[in-house]
Design an enzyme around this catalytic site. Structure first.
Site, short mmCIF file in Angstrom:
data_model
loop_
_atom_site.label_atom_id
_atom_site.label_comp_id
_atom_site.label_asym_id
_atom_site.label_seq_id
_atom_site.Cartn_x
_atom_site.Cartn_y
_atom_site.Cartn_z
N ARG A 70 -9.46 1.25 8.35
CA ARG A 70 -9.06 -0.12 8.62
C ARG A 70 -10.16 -0.89 9.32
O ARG A 70 -9.99 -2.05 9.63
CB ARG A 70 -7.87 -0.08 9.56
CG ARG A 70 -6.57 -0.46 8.90
CD ARG A 70 -5.57 -0.54 10.03
NE ARG A 70 -4.38 -1.18 9.64
CZ ARG A 70 -3.36 -0.59 9.06
NH1 ARG A 70 -3.43 0.66 8.74
NH2 ARG A 70 -2.27 -1.28 8.80
N LYS A 117 0.84 -1.21 0.00
CA LYS A 117 0.00 0.00 0.00
C LYS A 117 0.87 1.25 0.00
O LYS A 117 0.66 2.17 -0.77
CB LYS A 117 -0.90 0.05 1.25
CG LYS A 117 -1.83 -1.12 1.41
CD LYS A 117 -2.71 -0.98 2.65
CE LYS A 117 -1.94 -1.01 3.96
NZ LYS A 117 -1.25 -2.26 4.25
N ARG A 164 -0.78 -9.24 12.95
CA ARG A 164 -1.29 -8.19 12.08
C ARG A 164 -2.14 -8.79 10.96
O ARG A 164 -3.15 -8.22 10.56
CB ARG A 164 -0.14 -7.38 11.49
CG ARG A 164 0.48 -6.44 12.52
CD ARG A 164 1.85 -5.95 12.10
NE ARG A 164 1.84 -5.09 10.94
CZ ARG A 164 2.93 -4.79 10.23
NH1 ARG A 164 4.11 -5.28 10.60
NH2 ARG A 164 2.84 -4.00 9.20
N ARG A 181 11.94 -5.98 4.74
CA ARG A 181 11.71 -4.53 4.66
C ARG A 181 12.62 -3.78 5.64
O ARG A 181 12.83 -4.20 6.76
CB ARG A 181 10.25 -4.20 4.98
CG ARG A 181 10.03 -2.69 5.07
CD ARG A 181 8.59 -2.31 5.05
NE ARG A 181 7.83 -2.87 6.13
CZ ARG A 181 6.53 -2.71 6.27
NH1 ARG A 181 5.86 -2.04 5.34
NH2 ARG A 181 5.89 -3.23 7.28
N ARG A 212 11.29 -2.50 11.25
CA ARG A 212 10.26 -1.93 12.12
C ARG A 212 9.96 -2.90 13.27
O ARG A 212 9.95 -4.10 13.08
CB ARG A 212 8.97 -1.71 11.31
CG ARG A 212 8.85 -0.31 10.78
CD ARG A 212 7.75 -0.14 9.76
NE ARG A 212 6.46 -0.70 10.11
CZ ARG A 212 5.38 -0.62 9.32
NH1 ARG A 212 5.47 -0.01 8.16
NH2 ARG A 212 4.25 -1.15 9.69
P1 AP5 Z 1 4.94 -1.61 1.84
O1 AP5 Z 1 4.63 -0.75 0.66
O2 AP5 Z 1 5.71 -1.02 2.95
O3 AP5 Z 1 3.59 -2.31 2.36
P2 AP5 Z 1 2.37 -1.74 3.17
O4 AP5 Z 1 1.14 -2.35 2.59
O5 AP5 Z 1 2.41 -0.26 3.27
O6 AP5 Z 1 2.66 -2.44 4.57
P3 AP5 Z 1 2.66 -1.87 6.04
O7 AP5 Z 1 3.37 -2.86 6.87
O8 AP5 Z 1 3.11 -0.45 6.09
O9 AP5 Z 1 1.14 -1.94 6.33
P4 AP5 Z 1 0.49 -2.01 7.62
O10 AP5 Z 1 -0.86 -1.83 7.07
O11 AP5 Z 1 0.63 -3.17 8.49
O12 AP5 Z 1 1.22 -0.85 8.46
P5 AP5 Z 1 0.83 0.65 8.77
O13 AP5 Z 1 2.05 1.44 8.83
O14 AP5 Z 1 -0.29 1.08 7.89
O15 AP5 Z 1 5.67 -2.93 1.31
C1 AP5 Z 1 6.12 -3.93 2.18
C2 AP5 Z 1 7.50 -4.45 1.75
O16 AP5 Z 1 7.37 -5.15 0.53
C3 AP5 Z 1 8.51 -3.32 1.48
O17 AP5 Z 1 9.80 -3.73 1.86
C4 AP5 Z 1 8.43 -3.12 -0.03
O18 AP5 Z 1 9.63 -2.62 -0.54
C5 AP5 Z 1 8.13 -4.52 -0.52
N1 AP5 Z 1 7.25 -4.52 -1.70
C6 AP5 Z 1 6.22 -3.67 -1.97
N2 AP5 Z 1 5.63 -3.97 -3.15
C7 AP5 Z 1 6.29 -5.06 -3.62
C8 AP5 Z 1 6.16 -5.88 -4.80
N3 AP5 Z 1 5.20 -5.61 -5.73
N4 AP5 Z 1 7.00 -6.92 -4.94
C9 AP5 Z 1 7.96 -7.20 -4.01
N5 AP5 Z 1 8.15 -6.46 -2.89
C10 AP5 Z 1 7.32 -5.41 -2.70
O19 AP5 Z 1 0.25 0.46 10.26
C11 AP5 Z 1 1.09 0.06 11.32
C12 AP5 Z 1 0.24 -0.06 12.57
O20 AP5 Z 1 -0.32 1.22 12.91
C13 AP5 Z 1 -0.97 -0.99 12.50
O21 AP5 Z 1 -0.62 -2.34 12.75
C14 AP5 Z 1 -1.86 -0.38 13.58
O22 AP5 Z 1 -1.44 -0.78 14.87
C15 AP5 Z 1 -1.61 1.10 13.44
N6 AP5 Z 1 -2.56 1.74 12.52
C16 AP5 Z 1 -2.27 2.36 11.34
N7 AP5 Z 1 -3.39 2.82 10.76
C17 AP5 Z 1 -4.42 2.49 11.60
C18 AP5 Z 1 -5.83 2.68 11.53
N8 AP5 Z 1 -6.42 3.29 10.49
N9 AP5 Z 1 -6.57 2.20 12.55
C19 AP5 Z 1 -6.01 1.58 13.62
N10 AP5 Z 1 -4.69 1.36 13.73
C20 AP5 Z 1 -3.90 1.81 12.72
MG MG Z 2 2.78 1.09 4.88
#
Ligand code: AP5
Ligand code: MG
Length: 216
Positions: free
Chosen positions: A88, A13, A171, A127, A160
């Site tokens: 989410r 994402k 997660r 990552r 992370r």
């Molecule tokens: P990346 O692009 O970083 O993936 P992502 O979908 O953004 O994954 P996140 O881990 O950031 O999502 P998340 O939803 O768990 O975390 P968030 O920060 O939102 O890609 C992942 C890896 O794969 C990278 O190394 C990338 O280079 C690689 N990659 C990407 N595309 C690829 C491809 N096509 N092929 C190969 N490799 C690829 O949230 C963290 C925490 O915050 C949550 O767990 C929660 O506790 C809290 N939080 C955040 N938002 C909310 C909300 N709205 N409500 C409640 N809690 C929340």
């Molecule tokens: Mg992310």
């Protein structure tokens, strides 16, 4: 143009949202990044959010929704935005819709980046994120020029806290229980578009670019 990115943790994402933001000149808003910068700055919000994030749980809606609504009310969001990691939960989506309705606005696209769970675990362990500017790299797919150092700002690259394997499993469970229902929610609203997120990043972006037409 208002776009939501949906998908499991690690689906890509953030990677795709950054490219969309750049192409269309709109802000990329990640609730995860907002929480991480608050943790880094040691704010009260950061301390509260960290308790949940470290366990792979969602931060409560009451905290998350306010932050997001304040952020999208800022001037730079007037021409639209791409939301990454929000909503989410169904209640989060409903609050966002209500807020948009009041402004006579709506979400144009909810892009679901579809990646099976087994691919996810592998991605997360590779990552590395920059502590300073939030840029992400991958040890295999996008290695930094110099190990451990961010190409963009020279900051330190780290695994992370919530990318440890046990936390990733949590997660994923939370995703299936609380976030996946949003796929139905946005399908019913007629704005859901799914893309195969297992392809190479540029190929995924190509698909998304074909879906998002500027004139909408
Ligand atoms: P990346 O692009 O970083 O993936 P992502 O979908 O953004 O994954 P996140 O881990 O950031 O999502 P998340 O939803 O768990 O975390 P968030 O920060 O939102 O890609 C992942 C890896 O794969 C990278 O190394 C990338 O280079 C690689 N990659 C990407 N595309 C690829 C491809 N096509 N092929 C190969 N490799 C690829 O949230 C963290 C925490 O915050 C949550 O767990 C929660 O506790 C809290 N939080 C955040 N938002 C909310 C909300 N709205 N409500 C409640 N809690 C929340
Ligand atoms: Mg992310």
């Amino acid at each position: 143009m208002k776009i939501i990115m949906l998908g499991a943790p690690g689906a890509g994402k953030g990677t795709q949202a950054k490219m969309i933001a750049e192409k269309f000149g709109i802000p990329h808003i990640s609730t995860g990044d907002i929480f991480r910068s608050n943790i880094k700055e040691g704010t009260q919000l950061g301390t509260e959010a960290k308790k949940y994030m470290d366990q792979g749980l969602l931060v409560p809606d009451e905290l998350t929704v306010k932050i997001l609504l304040d952020r999208v009310a800022k001037e730079d969001c007037a021409g639209g935005y791409v939301l990454d990691g929000f909503p989410r939960t169904i209640p989060q989506a409903e609050v966002l819709d209500e807020a948009l309705e009041k402004l006579n606005e709506k979400i144009d696209y909810a892009v679901n980046v579809d990646v099976p769970d087994d691919n996810i675990v592998k991605r997360m362990s590779g990552r590395r994120a920059c502590l300073k500017c939030g840029a992400t790299f991958h040890m295999e797919h996008i290695p930094p020029k110099q190990e451990g150092i961010c190409d963009s700002c020279g900051g330190e690259l780290v695994l992370r806290d919530d990318d440890k394997q046990e936390t990733v499993q949590n997660r994923l469970k939370v995703y299936h229980d609380q976030t996946q229902p949003l796929i139905d929610y946005y399908t019913k609203k007629g704005v859901l578009k799914s893309v195969d997120g297992t392809m190479e990043m540029k190929a995924v972006f190509q698909l998304i670019s074909e879906i998002i037409k500027e004139e909408k």
